[in-house]
Motif scaffolding. Sequence first.
Motif, PDB file in Angstrom:
ATOM      1  N   LYS A   1     -21.014  30.583  62.216  1.00  0.00           N
ATOM      2  CA  LYS A   1     -22.314  31.154  61.860  1.00  0.00           C
ATOM      3  C   LYS A   1     -22.826  30.555  60.542  1.00  0.00           C
ATOM      4  O   LYS A   1     -23.986  30.138  60.427  1.00  0.00           O
ATOM      5  CB  LYS A   1     -22.151  32.669  61.732  1.00  0.00           C
ATOM      6  CG  LYS A   1     -23.411  33.437  61.891  1.00  0.00           C
ATOM      7  CD  LYS A   1     -23.130  34.936  61.937  1.00  0.00           C
ATOM      8  CE  LYS A   1     -24.446  35.642  61.697  1.00  0.00           C
ATOM      9  NZ  LYS A   1     -24.321  36.981  61.209  1.00  0.00           N
ATOM     10  N   GLU A   2     -21.950  30.514  59.560  1.00  0.00           N
ATOM     11  CA  GLU A   2     -22.341  29.970  58.239  1.00  0.00           C
ATOM     12  C   GLU A   2     -22.680  28.486  58.326  1.00  0.00           C
ATOM     13  O   GLU A   2     -23.643  28.009  57.721  1.00  0.00           O
ATOM     14  CB  GLU A   2     -21.180  30.126  57.240  1.00  0.00           C
ATOM     15  CG  GLU A   2     -20.989  31.534  56.733  1.00  0.00           C
ATOM     16  CD  GLU A   2     -19.681  31.686  55.948  1.00  0.00           C
ATOM     17  OE1 GLU A   2     -19.086  30.659  55.544  1.00  0.00           O
ATOM     18  OE2 GLU A   2     -19.269  32.847  55.750  1.00  0.00           O
ATOM     19  N   GLU A   3     -21.855  27.731  59.054  1.00  0.00           N
ATOM     20  CA  GLU A   3     -22.052  26.278  59.133  1.00  0.00           C
ATOM     21  C   GLU A   3     -23.321  25.934  59.910  1.00  0.00           C
ATOM     22  O   GLU A   3     -24.036  24.987  59.562  1.00  0.00           O
ATOM     23  CB  GLU A   3     -20.820  25.622  59.760  1.00  0.00           C
ATOM     24  CG  GLU A   3     -19.612  25.699  58.837  1.00  0.00           C
ATOM     25  CD  GLU A   3     -18.343  25.113  59.440  1.00  0.00           C
ATOM     26  OE1 GLU A   3     -17.310  25.157  58.758  1.00  0.00           O
ATOM     27  OE2 GLU A   3     -18.379  24.621  60.586  1.00  0.00           O
ATOM     28  N   ILE A   4     -23.621  26.687  60.977  1.00  0.00           N
ATOM     29  CA  ILE A   4     -24.863  26.451  61.728  1.00  0.00           C
ATOM     30  C   ILE A   4     -26.062  26.709  60.807  1.00  0.00           C
ATOM     31  O   ILE A   4     -26.993  25.902  60.736  1.00  0.00           O
ATOM     32  CB  ILE A   4     -24.918  27.334  62.994  1.00  0.00           C
ATOM     33  CG1 ILE A   4     -23.900  26.851  64.027  1.00  0.00           C
ATOM     34  CG2 ILE A   4     -26.335  27.330  63.597  1.00  0.00           C
ATOM     35  CD1 ILE A   4     -23.671  27.805  65.195  1.00  0.00           C
ATOM     36  N   ALA A   5     -26.009  27.802  60.046  1.00  0.00           N
ATOM     37  CA  ALA A   5     -27.118  28.156  59.147  1.00  0.00           C
ATOM     38  C   ALA A   5     -27.276  27.148  58.012  1.00  0.00           C
ATOM     39  O   ALA A   5     -28.363  26.997  57.451  1.00  0.00           O
ATOM     40  CB  ALA A   5     -26.905  29.555  58.582  1.00  0.00           C
ATOM     41  N   TYR A   6     -26.194  26.444  57.658  1.00  0.00           N
ATOM     42  CA  TYR A   6     -26.269  25.430  56.600  1.00  0.00           C
ATOM     43  C   TYR A   6     -27.168  24.266  57.031  1.00  0.00           C
ATOM     44  O   TYR A   6     -27.864  23.675  56.215  1.00  0.00           O
ATOM     45  CB  TYR A   6     -24.857  24.924  56.262  1.00  0.00           C
ATOM     46  CG  TYR A   6     -24.774  24.018  55.061  1.00  0.00           C
ATOM     47  CD1 TYR A   6     -25.105  24.476  53.790  1.00  0.00           C
ATOM     48  CD2 TYR A   6     -24.352  22.698  55.183  1.00  0.00           C
ATOM     49  CE1 TYR A   6     -25.025  23.652  52.677  1.00  0.00           C
ATOM     50  CE2 TYR A   6     -24.271  21.868  54.071  1.00  0.00           C
ATOM     51  CZ  TYR A   6     -24.607  22.344  52.826  1.00  0.00           C
ATOM     52  OH  TYR A   6     -24.528  21.520  51.725  1.00  0.00           O
ATOM     53  N   PHE A   7     -27.157  23.941  58.314  1.00  0.00           N
ATOM     54  CA  PHE A   7     -27.875  22.750  58.786  1.00  0.00           C
ATOM     55  C   PHE A   7     -29.122  23.042  59.622  1.00  0.00           C
ATOM     56  O   PHE A   7     -29.984  22.176  59.741  1.00  0.00           O
ATOM     57  CB  PHE A   7     -26.934  21.878  59.631  1.00  0.00           C
ATOM     58  CG  PHE A   7     -25.868  21.181  58.834  1.00  0.00           C
ATOM     59  CD1 PHE A   7     -26.195  20.169  57.951  1.00  0.00           C
ATOM     60  CD2 PHE A   7     -24.543  21.547  58.954  1.00  0.00           C
ATOM     61  CE1 PHE A   7     -25.224  19.517  57.201  1.00  0.00           C
ATOM     62  CE2 PHE A   7     -23.554  20.898  58.215  1.00  0.00           C
ATOM     63  CZ  PHE A   7     -23.894  19.884  57.338  1.00  0.00           C
ATOM     64  N   PHE A   8     -29.199  24.212  60.244  1.00  0.00           N
ATOM     65  CA  PHE A   8     -30.287  24.445  61.205  1.00  0.00           C
ATOM     66  C   PHE A   8     -31.022  25.756  60.947  1.00  0.00           C
ATOM     67  O   PHE A   8     -30.416  26.775  60.606  1.00  0.00           O
ATOM     68  CB  PHE A   8     -29.726  24.486  62.634  1.00  0.00           C
ATOM     69  CG  PHE A   8     -29.192  23.164  63.121  1.00  0.00           C
ATOM     70  CD1 PHE A   8     -30.056  22.198  63.638  1.00  0.00           C
ATOM     71  CD2 PHE A   8     -27.834  22.872  63.055  1.00  0.00           C
ATOM     72  CE1 PHE A   8     -29.578  20.961  64.080  1.00  0.00           C
ATOM     73  CE2 PHE A   8     -27.341  21.647  63.497  1.00  0.00           C
ATOM     74  CZ  PHE A   8     -28.212  20.698  64.010  1.00  0.00           C
TER      75      PHE A   8
END
Length: 140
Positions: free
Chosen positions: A126-133
């Motif tokens: 969840k955190e990593e997706i929000a970092y890029f998208f």
Amino acid sequence: MATERTLSIIKPDATKRNLTGKINAKFEDAGLRIVAQKRIHLTPAQAGKFYEVHAERPFYGELCEFMASGPVVVQVLEGEGAIAKNREVMGATNPKDAAPGTVRAEFAESVGENSVHGSDAPETAKEEIAYFFAGLELVG
Ligand code: CDP
Ligand code: MG
């Protein structure tokens, strides 16, 4: 098992060797859908923030430098149990330990330059997706 999303990165060693399509074929053959994807070139600071959890590890400096050394393809993969399934398709961190047929067994150059990143748990995904998208960029 529930439908999940996970963050995947095709790393600079792989984009340099023109392997994006071959790696994406492995994801799609495993039933993972690429619901967002873009090619970007990270700064060392952006790579450092992404890999912050490894900041105390001896390989951190080299890892950030490598991740900023060329373009990467960041993507969101969706499917049943996508987080674990992607880790399976990726293979072990060290290509010497990666099972035959996995991305890292076939393409990784070393434990550092190992062609792909994949989230390791629902919270990090969840955190990593929000970092890029942004939400609007995810098209399932
Ligand atoms: O990517 P993965 O989750 O399999 O491994 P990790 O333990 O979360 O490490 C993150 C990344 O750091 C690896 O994919 C490698 O690129 C790098 N690494 C390294 O350079 N040397 C190590 N001994 C371990 C990891
Ligand atoms: Mg990891």
